[in-house]
Design a protein around this motif. Structure first.
Motif, PDB file in Angstrom:
ATOM      1  N   ASN A 133      -2.257   6.600 -13.021  1.00 37.60           N
ATOM      2  CA  ASN A 133      -1.353   7.710 -12.746  1.00 37.60           C
ATOM      3  C   ASN A 133      -1.687   8.818 -13.737  1.00 37.60           C
ATOM      4  OD1 ASN A 133       1.308   9.297 -13.317  1.00 37.60           O
ATOM      5  ND2 ASN A 133       1.760   8.213 -11.418  1.00 37.60           N
ATOM      6  N   TYR A 134      -1.516  10.054 -13.354  1.00 38.21           N
ATOM      7  CA  TYR A 134      -1.833  11.155 -14.266  1.00 38.21           C
ATOM      8  C   TYR A 134      -1.060  11.058 -15.581  1.00 38.21           C
ATOM      9  CZ  TYR A 134      -4.871  14.139 -11.407  1.00 38.21           C
ATOM     10  OH  TYR A 134      -5.937  14.666 -10.704  1.00 38.21           O
ATOM     11  N   ASN A 135       0.014  10.274 -15.593  1.00 33.82           N
ATOM     12  CA  ASN A 135       0.789  10.110 -16.825  1.00 33.82           C
ATOM     13  C   ASN A 135       0.536   8.782 -17.524  1.00 33.82           C
ATOM     14  OD1 ASN A 135       1.918  12.617 -16.686  1.00 33.82           O
ATOM     15  ND2 ASN A 135       3.922  11.953 -15.950  1.00 33.82           N
ATOM     16  N   GLY A 136      -0.371   7.943 -16.998  1.00 32.88           N
ATOM     17  CA  GLY A 136      -0.651   6.650 -17.611  1.00 32.88           C
ATOM     18  C   GLY A 136      -1.075   5.633 -16.579  1.00 32.88           C
ATOM     19  N   PHE A 137      -0.523   4.409 -16.652  1.00 29.14           N
ATOM     20  CA  PHE A 137      -0.802   3.417 -15.617  1.00 29.14           C
ATOM     21  C   PHE A 137       0.335   2.415 -15.513  1.00 29.14           C
ATOM     22  CE2 PHE A 137      -2.804   1.646 -19.444  1.00 29.14           C
ATOM     23  CZ  PHE A 137      -2.508   0.273 -19.396  1.00 29.14           C
ATOM     24  N   THR A 138       0.420   1.773 -14.342  1.00 29.35           N
ATOM     25  CA  THR A 138       1.462   0.805 -14.031  1.00 29.35           C
ATOM     26  C   THR A 138       0.829  -0.544 -13.741  1.00 29.35           C
ATOM     27  OG1 THR A 138       2.766   2.583 -13.021  1.00 29.35           O
ATOM     28  CG2 THR A 138       3.460   0.336 -12.547  1.00 29.35           C
ATOM     29  N   VAL A 139       1.524  -1.617 -14.127  1.00 29.19           N
ATOM     30  CA  VAL A 139       1.066  -2.974 -13.851  1.00 29.19           C
ATOM     31  C   VAL A 139       2.054  -3.628 -12.888  1.00 29.19           C
ATOM     32  CG1 VAL A 139       0.370  -5.187 -14.837  1.00 29.19           C
ATOM     33  CG2 VAL A 139       0.137  -3.084 -16.201  1.00 29.19           C
ATOM     34  N   TYR A 140       1.515  -4.232 -11.820  1.00 34.62           N
ATOM     35  CA  TYR A 140       2.332  -4.923 -10.825  1.00 34.62           C
ATOM     36  C   TYR A 140       1.939  -6.392 -10.764  1.00 34.62           C
ATOM     37  CZ  TYR A 140       3.062  -0.119  -9.148  1.00 34.62           C
ATOM     38  OH  TYR A 140       3.352   1.217  -9.062  1.00 34.62           O
ATOM     39  N   ASN A 141       2.924  -7.265 -10.676  1.00 35.35           N
ATOM     40  CA  ASN A 141       2.665  -8.679 -10.413  1.00 35.35           C
ATOM     41  C   ASN A 141       2.600  -8.861  -8.900  1.00 35.35           C
ATOM     42  OD1 ASN A 141       3.062 -11.510  -9.818  1.00 35.35           O
ATOM     43  ND2 ASN A 141       3.754 -11.778 -11.931  1.00 35.35           N
ATOM     44  N   ILE A 142       1.448  -9.340  -8.412  1.00 33.20           N
ATOM     45  CA  ILE A 142       1.261  -9.499  -6.958  1.00 33.20           C
ATOM     46  C   ILE A 142       1.003 -10.969  -6.596  1.00 33.20           C
ATOM     47  CG2 ILE A 142       0.516  -7.131  -6.520  1.00 33.20           C
ATOM     48  CD1 ILE A 142      -2.405  -8.185  -6.619  1.00 33.20           C
ATOM     49  N   LYS A 143       1.536 -11.878  -7.420  1.00 36.22           N
ATOM     50  CA  LYS A 143       1.365 -13.305  -7.110  1.00 36.22           C
ATOM     51  C   LYS A 143       1.878 -13.597  -5.713  1.00 36.22           C
ATOM     52  CE  LYS A 143       2.061 -17.920  -9.005  1.00 36.22           C
ATOM     53  NZ  LYS A 143       2.587 -18.714 -10.145  1.00 36.22           N
ATOM     54  N   LYS A 144       3.010 -13.006  -5.379  1.00 37.49           N
ATOM     55  CA  LYS A 144       3.514 -13.029  -4.006  1.00 37.49           C
ATOM     56  C   LYS A 144       3.169 -11.668  -3.416  1.00 37.49           C
ATOM     57  CE  LYS A 144       7.225 -16.325  -4.934  1.00 37.49           C
ATOM     58  NZ  LYS A 144       8.700 -16.589  -4.894  1.00 37.49           N
ATOM     59  N   GLY A 145       2.041 -11.611  -2.722  1.00 36.64           N
ATOM     60  CA  GLY A 145       1.493 -10.340  -2.287  1.00 36.64           C
ATOM     61  C   GLY A 145       2.438  -9.462  -1.504  1.00 36.64           C
ATOM     62  N   ASN A 146       3.299 -10.083  -0.710  1.00 38.80           N
ATOM     63  CA  ASN A 146       4.217  -9.294   0.111  1.00 38.80           C
ATOM     64  C   ASN A 146       5.488  -8.908  -0.624  1.00 38.80           C
ATOM     65  OD1 ASN A 146       5.167 -11.898   0.009  1.00 38.80           O
ATOM     66  ND2 ASN A 146       5.953 -11.906   2.105  1.00 38.80           N
ATOM     67  N   ARG A 147       5.620  -9.383  -1.886  1.00 42.68           N
ATOM     68  CA  ARG A 147       6.787  -9.043  -2.697  1.00 42.68           C
ATOM     69  C   ARG A 147       6.356  -8.691  -4.125  1.00 42.68           C
ATOM     70  NH1 ARG A 147      11.050 -13.770  -1.931  1.00 42.68           N
ATOM     71  NH2 ARG A 147       9.181 -15.024  -1.579  1.00 42.68           N
ATOM     72  N   PRO A 148       5.666  -7.567  -4.279  1.00 40.55           N
ATOM     73  CA  PRO A 148       5.176  -7.187  -5.611  1.00 40.55           C
ATOM     74  C   PRO A 148       6.325  -6.823  -6.543  1.00 40.55           C
ATOM     75  CG  PRO A 148       4.896  -5.372  -4.092  1.00 40.55           C
ATOM     76  CD  PRO A 148       5.362  -6.549  -3.266  1.00 40.55           C
TER      77      PRO A 148
END
Length: 450
Positions: A60-75
């Protein structure tokens, strides 16, 4: 774009209004996490994606985000790192994350403000983070590079002891001390895996000793590269370099050699990015006509500009043009739409790719027959505004372990599923890590890990 230029575009075939969406019957949006916190504002553009294990990392232009996608349809969003600097193009390798900064900043830390590039002390380049704990990234190094880092591409050394980042940047200016013309080079940053704090520029190879594509052509004047896609397993890379497309031999990671160079001064305005097929005998180049901010998906512009160009790579390592591919749906004059970032879908014996088209949405297409590509699935949102062009849409759309993930400039993080027998073979493949600009080779067995 100027109002008169927008008015000249024929968008009479547009189907979707503000707030509406549509898709092919085989593609479905499963989840969305909107931009939030420090990234909520319109100017905090969501950018590229990279993946490691159960995590997705979004620039992101302001940094970055981390997502847990272990359950791909429910990040789930699990971390937000504020570190401003435009682009923030992102890659991961092992326990390291690399971030590109392509705007002049007051210093190399994450606590910086914008500062003119005419000031010698200003900084732009690449930052390195330790992500051994993905929910708590730690900033460990910075490396300044000439003209900053619009994008970067990772290529590990054969012994895996070092990580090389090929840094692409462009548009030099005689008034900028650290970005002088002609800037016909790329920067190579060497990152020791066990001591990333020692990262440094080790080479600045000249890619265009002849100066590259010159002024007066339809294509952009070449003054650096926009993006490079490496295929480390085959020791090749493809450079999308403004007015030129190139092939590199990267057997010697510190000394890439240009082995082929092509131009398309009729239909390609800005060589933006590239994707190889798994066999390494085809490459899809994208044309970012209008720099990503224009309405180019309409009958006025036509099907060959702002499109993909598909090339076969001959046994002699020459690029042979085969066809163009562009989404067939007309977009509104207030929608920026042009070919952008995508990745292969790992299917044995087929060349199938998913791709972002900004506010043109997402397209899945088959280029197994490189002269006759065909669309298999798609998703599209209507314009963000009926009155003005708001920069938005899918920046990157990539396949990872059963799902398609999209980084939408304004809407945030999307998860899609495509149910289609033609894509069923991809279910047998399991990534441990994915940087689409550092392509993995898919094994030809009945599935596998890579």
């Amino acid at each position: 774009m100027a109002a008169q230029r927008l008015a000249a575009m024929d968008d009479s075939g547009t189907d979707l209004g503000v707030g509406e969406s549509a898709s092919s019957a085989n593609m479905k949006l499963l989840a969305n996490i909107p931009k939030n916190g420090a990234f909520a504002e319109e100017g905090a553009y969501q950018t590229d994606l990279a993946f490691k294990g159960d995590y997705a990392f979004a620039g992101n232009y302001n940094g970055f985000t981390v997502y847990n996608i272990k359950k791909g349809n429910r990040p789930q969003q699990v971390a937000q790192v504020v570190c401003p600097g435009s682009q923030n193009d992102i890659s991961v390798s092992g326990n390291l994350l690399v971030l590109s900064t392509d705007s002049s900043r007051s210093n190399a830390s994450c606590e910086n403000v914008s500062q003119p590039a005419s000031v010698k002390e200003s900084w732009e380049g690449v930052k390195v983070f330790d992500i051994s704990k993905p929910t708590a990234p730690k900033y460990v190094a910075s490396v300044e590079t000439k003209c900053g880092s619009h994008t970067h591409t990772l290529a590990p050394s054969k012994d895996k002891k070092n990580l090389y980042a090929y840094v692409s940047s462009y548009s030099p200016n005689a008034a900028f001390p650290d970005c002088q013309p002609p800037h016909d080079l790329i920067s190579i940053v060497k990152i020791p895996v066990k001591n990333p704090a020692a990262a440094a520029v080790v080479a600045e190879p000249v890619v265009f000793p002849d100066g590259g594509n010159g002024p007066g052509n339809y294509s952009s004047t070449t003054s650096g590269c926009h993006d490079i896609t490496a295929y480390p397993a085959k020791d090749i890379a493809a450079g999308a370099c403004m007015g030129d497309g190139v092939l590199f031999d990267i057997k010697d990671r510190e000394k890439p050699k240009v082995i082929e160079q092509v131009r398309d001064t009729t239909n390609f305005a800005f060589w933006h990015s590239a994707t190889f097929n798994n066999d390494g005998n085809k490459v899809v180049f994208t044309d970012e006509l209008g720099g990503g901010g224009g309405a180019t998906c309409n009958p006025t512009v036509g099907p060959e500009k702002g499109a993909n160009a598909i090339y076969d790579i001959t046994k002699a390592k020459k690029l042979a043009f085969k066809s163009y591919y562009k989404i067939p749906r007309t977009q509104a004059n207030t929608e920026n739409c042009v070919a952008h970032n995508g990745s292969l879908i790992p299917i044995k014996g087929k060349d199938i790719m998913v791709q972002a088209w900004y506010q043109g949405g997402i397209s899945v297409f088959d280029f197994t027959d490189s002269a006759n590509p065909k669309e298999l699935a798609w998703f599209d949102r209507g314009p963000l505004s009926a009155e003005r062009l708001v920069l938005g849409g899918s920046w990157s759309a990539y396949y990872y372990n059963g799902f398609i993930y999209s980084s939408d400039i304004q809407k945030g993080f999307d998860v899609f599923e495509v149910k289609d027998r033609r894509l069923a073979g991809a279910k047998g493949y399991k990534y441990q890590e994915l940087n689409p600009q550092s392509q993995p080779e898919f094994t030809r067995g009945k599935g596998g890990k890579h």
